[in-house]
Design an enzyme around this catalytic site. Structure first.
Site, short mmCIF file in Angstrom:
data_model
loop_
_atom_site.label_atom_id
_atom_site.label_comp_id
_atom_site.label_asym_id
_atom_site.label_seq_id
_atom_site.Cartn_x
_atom_site.Cartn_y
_atom_site.Cartn_z
N GLU A 131 0.69 -1.01 0.07
CA GLU A 131 0.15 0.06 0.00
C GLU A 131 0.71 1.35 -0.13
O GLU A 131 0.83 2.15 0.80
CB GLU A 131 -1.05 -0.07 1.17
CG GLU A 131 -1.82 -1.26 1.18
CD GLU A 131 -2.83 -1.43 2.28
OE1 GLU A 131 -2.68 -0.81 3.24
OE2 GLU A 131 -3.73 -2.32 2.33
N ASN A 172 1.83 -4.56 -3.37
CA ASN A 172 0.59 -4.94 -3.10
C ASN A 172 -0.31 -3.64 -2.74
O ASN A 172 0.03 -2.74 -1.95
CB ASN A 172 0.33 -6.05 -1.93
CG ASN A 172 -0.88 -6.43 -1.75
OD1 ASN A 172 -1.73 -7.05 -2.63
ND2 ASN A 172 -1.35 -6.54 -0.33
N HIS A 208 -10.79 -5.33 -2.46
CA HIS A 208 -11.54 -5.26 -1.31
C HIS A 208 -12.74 -4.74 -1.86
O HIS A 208 -12.70 -3.34 -2.01
CB HIS A 208 -11.34 -4.75 0.13
CG HIS A 208 -10.05 -5.64 0.71
ND1 HIS A 208 -10.23 -6.72 1.21
CD2 HIS A 208 -8.75 -5.23 0.88
CE1 HIS A 208 -9.31 -7.25 1.84
NE2 HIS A 208 -8.14 -6.15 1.55
N GLU A 236 -6.41 -10.31 -2.02
CA GLU A 236 -7.18 -10.05 -0.65
C GLU A 236 -8.72 -9.88 -0.93
O GLU A 236 -9.49 -9.17 -0.57
CB GLU A 236 -6.91 -8.86 0.09
CG GLU A 236 -5.56 -8.95 0.33
CD GLU A 236 -5.00 -7.73 1.16
OE1 GLU A 236 -5.65 -6.86 1.62
OE2 GLU A 236 -3.57 -7.43 1.23
N ASP A 238 -12.64 -9.81 -1.16
CA ASP A 238 -13.85 -9.85 -0.70
C ASP A 238 -14.77 -8.68 -1.24
O ASP A 238 -14.46 -7.90 -1.54
CB ASP A 238 -13.67 -9.87 1.23
CG ASP A 238 -12.83 -8.69 1.52
OD1 ASP A 238 -13.03 -7.66 1.08
OD2 ASP A 238 -12.24 -8.73 2.60
O1 G3I Z 1 -2.97 -8.47 18.38
C1 G3I Z 1 -4.07 -7.52 19.12
C2 G3I Z 1 -4.39 -8.51 20.23
O2 G3I Z 1 -3.50 -8.49 21.28
C3 G3I Z 1 -5.55 -7.77 20.85
O3 G3I Z 1 -6.22 -8.06 22.04
C4 G3I Z 1 -6.68 -7.15 19.95
C5 G3I Z 1 -7.76 -6.39 20.59
O4 G3I Z 1 -8.56 -5.60 19.28
O5 G3I Z 1 -6.09 -6.83 18.58
C6 G3I Z 1 -5.21 -7.27 18.26
O6 G3I Z 1 -4.66 -6.65 16.93
C7 G3I Z 1 -5.50 -6.87 15.85
C8 G3I Z 1 -4.78 -7.63 14.73
O7 G3I Z 1 -5.60 -7.50 13.46
C9 G3I Z 1 -4.61 -8.95 14.91
O8 G3I Z 1 -5.91 -9.57 15.37
C10 G3I Z 1 -6.04 -5.33 15.51
O9 G3I Z 1 -6.64 -4.63 16.42
C11 G3I Z 1 -6.42 -5.11 14.04
O10 G3I Z 1 -6.44 -3.98 13.82
C12 G3I Z 1 -5.94 -6.08 13.17
O11 G3I Z 1 -6.65 -5.98 11.91
C13 G3I Z 1 -6.05 -6.43 10.90
C14 G3I Z 1 -5.77 -5.30 9.79
O12 G3I Z 1 -5.16 -5.76 8.74
C15 G3I Z 1 -4.91 -4.14 10.26
O13 G3I Z 1 -4.59 -3.31 9.52
C16 G3I Z 1 -6.70 -7.53 10.02
O14 G3I Z 1 -6.66 -8.86 11.00
C17 G3I Z 1 -6.17 -7.89 8.87
O15 G3I Z 1 -7.01 -8.83 8.11
C18 G3I Z 1 -6.03 -6.66 7.91
O16 G3I Z 1 -5.28 -7.14 6.60
C19 G3I Z 1 -5.17 -5.81 5.86
C20 G3I Z 1 -3.98 -6.32 4.95
O17 G3I Z 1 -2.99 -6.67 5.69
C21 G3I Z 1 -3.53 -5.32 3.93
N1 G3I Z 1 -4.56 -4.82 3.15
C22 G3I Z 1 -5.84 -4.65 3.64
C23 G3I Z 1 -5.98 -5.79 4.79
C24 G3I Z 1 -7.72 -5.52 5.47
O18 G3I Z 1 -7.15 -4.20 6.25
#
Ligand code: G3I
Length: 318
Positions: A131, A172, A208, A236, A238
């Site tokens: 990004e 990406n 997305h 990715e 969806d």
């Molecule tokens: O690890 C912490 C955990 O310790 C805590 O308890 C919990 C409470 O909310 O949060 C956890 O972190 C989360 C992390 O995912 C792991 O689950 C974050 O809050 C959450 O924001 C994070 O979201 C991820 C997101 O990227 C962050 O930008 C999504 O799972 C993931 O699917 C998403 O993937 C991205 C790609 O990498 C890039 N393109 C867009 C895509 C969708 O946003």
């Protein structure tokens, strides 16, 4: 006749899915995920990102990333590794230590030498840079660009090539799936990297999308990237909707998934398709877009939705 079996029969390398470590304790989920007839490729949704792999300077943790790399290996699935340099999910030390250009270059090179080095030989591809662009086509302002300008991109690509000589090097991004300023800027970035002799193998089209709003210029845009000599992948996918689900929305979503998969089939440089998890139960959408969801081909109870049939029909050329 799983999705990956159909995709490979249609000439693609894989049909795959993102997954994440917490989901792997769900045995109903894993019994389907682990079947390479269904999914021939895995992407770790979080566990190879910078905050997960190098939470403190030069302290590396690979336990969770290894769990998914090993799962792919034991299932006979291709691994897409994700990602090395991204403005998000960065540990505070990267942004708050006020590195100068030389210091940040060393930080990037050390991160990549260790992370891509650790996984050397395992992934098919790395999303090396994630990004980098704004929607208007300019470079995103982040610690990397603000400190190093565009040069952080060749620094990252060269470092990854050095760490893992055979892995495909991808950039990406989202909103580059269709023609427009951002796709043009990404094509210009590819051209400039190629002109400078910087290795770049592929461009990831995140995809997305929103039900009823899937772009109509996917094929011509994918072909424009292919014409530059790079491969592409849908990384990715969806397609979300405003809840509640209705029959009409689910039927539209079926058509939308059909169109995206069909676009990849129409362009030989499109190597494979990855959904950003395959069941609504573990989709990232509801937590990020309140009131929206139902973005994947399977519902919360792992039942196939019309979208699943849309993917199958596209893969079967119907
Ligand atoms: O690890 C912490 C955990 O310790 C805590 O308890 C919990 C409470 O909310 O949060 C956890 O972190 C989360 C992390 O995912 C792991 O689950 C974050 O809050 C959450 O924001 C994070 O979201 C991820 C997101 O990227 C962050 O930008 C999504 O799972 C993931 O699917 C998403 O993937 C991205 C790609 O990498 C890039 N393109 C867009 C895509 C969708 O946003």
């Amino acid at each position: 006749s799983g999705l990956n079996a159909l995709a490979t029969a249609a000439g693609k390398l894989y049909f795959g899915s993102a997954t994440d470590n917490p989901e792997l304790t769900d045995t109903t989920y894993t019994s389907y995920l682990n079947n390479s007839q269904h999914f021939g490729q895995l992407t770790p949704g979080n566990s190879m990102k910078w905050d997960a792999t190098e939470p403190e300077p030069n302290t590396f943790t690979f336990t969770e990333g290894d769990q998914i790399a090993n799962l792919a290996k034991s299932n006979g699935q291709i691994l897409r590794a994700h990602n090395l340099v991204w403005y998000s999910q960065l540990p505070d030390w990267v942004t708050s230590n006020n590195y100068n250009a030389t210091g940040l270059t060393e930080v990037i090179q050390n991160h990549i030498a260790n992370v891509a080095g650790h996984y050397k030989g395992q992934p098919y591809a790395w999303d090396v840079v994630n990004e980098p662009l704004n929607d208007n086509g300019s470079f995103r302002s982040d610690v990397f660009y603000d400190t190093l300008g565009e040069s952080y991109i060749p620094i990252a690509l060269n470092a990854t090539r050095a760490a893992d000589p055979n892995v495909k090097l991808y950039i990406n991004d989202y909103n580059i799936e269709y023609t427009g300023a951002k796709a043009t800027a990404m094509q210009n970035l590819v051209k400039s990297l190629q002109a400078d002799g910087v290795p770049i193998d592929g461009i990831g089209m995140e995809s997305h999308f929103i039900v009823g709003e899937v772009p109509t210029t996917l094929v011509e845009n994918f072909q424009a990237f292919a014409d530059l000599g790079v491969e592409i992948a849908i990384t990715e996918l969806d397609i979300r909707m405003t809840l509640p689900e209705t029959d009409a929305l689910l039927e539209q979503q079926k058509q939308d998934f059909y169109n995206v998969v069909d676009a990849c089939l129409q362009v030989s440089a499109c190597k494979g398709i990855t959904v950003w998890d395959w069941t609504d139960k573990y989709s990232w959408i509801p937590s990020t877009f309140p009131g929206e969801g139902a973005a994947t081909p399977f519902d919360d109870n792992y039942e196939e939705k019309p979208a699943f049939d849309g993917i199958v029909e596209a893969l079967m050329g119907q």
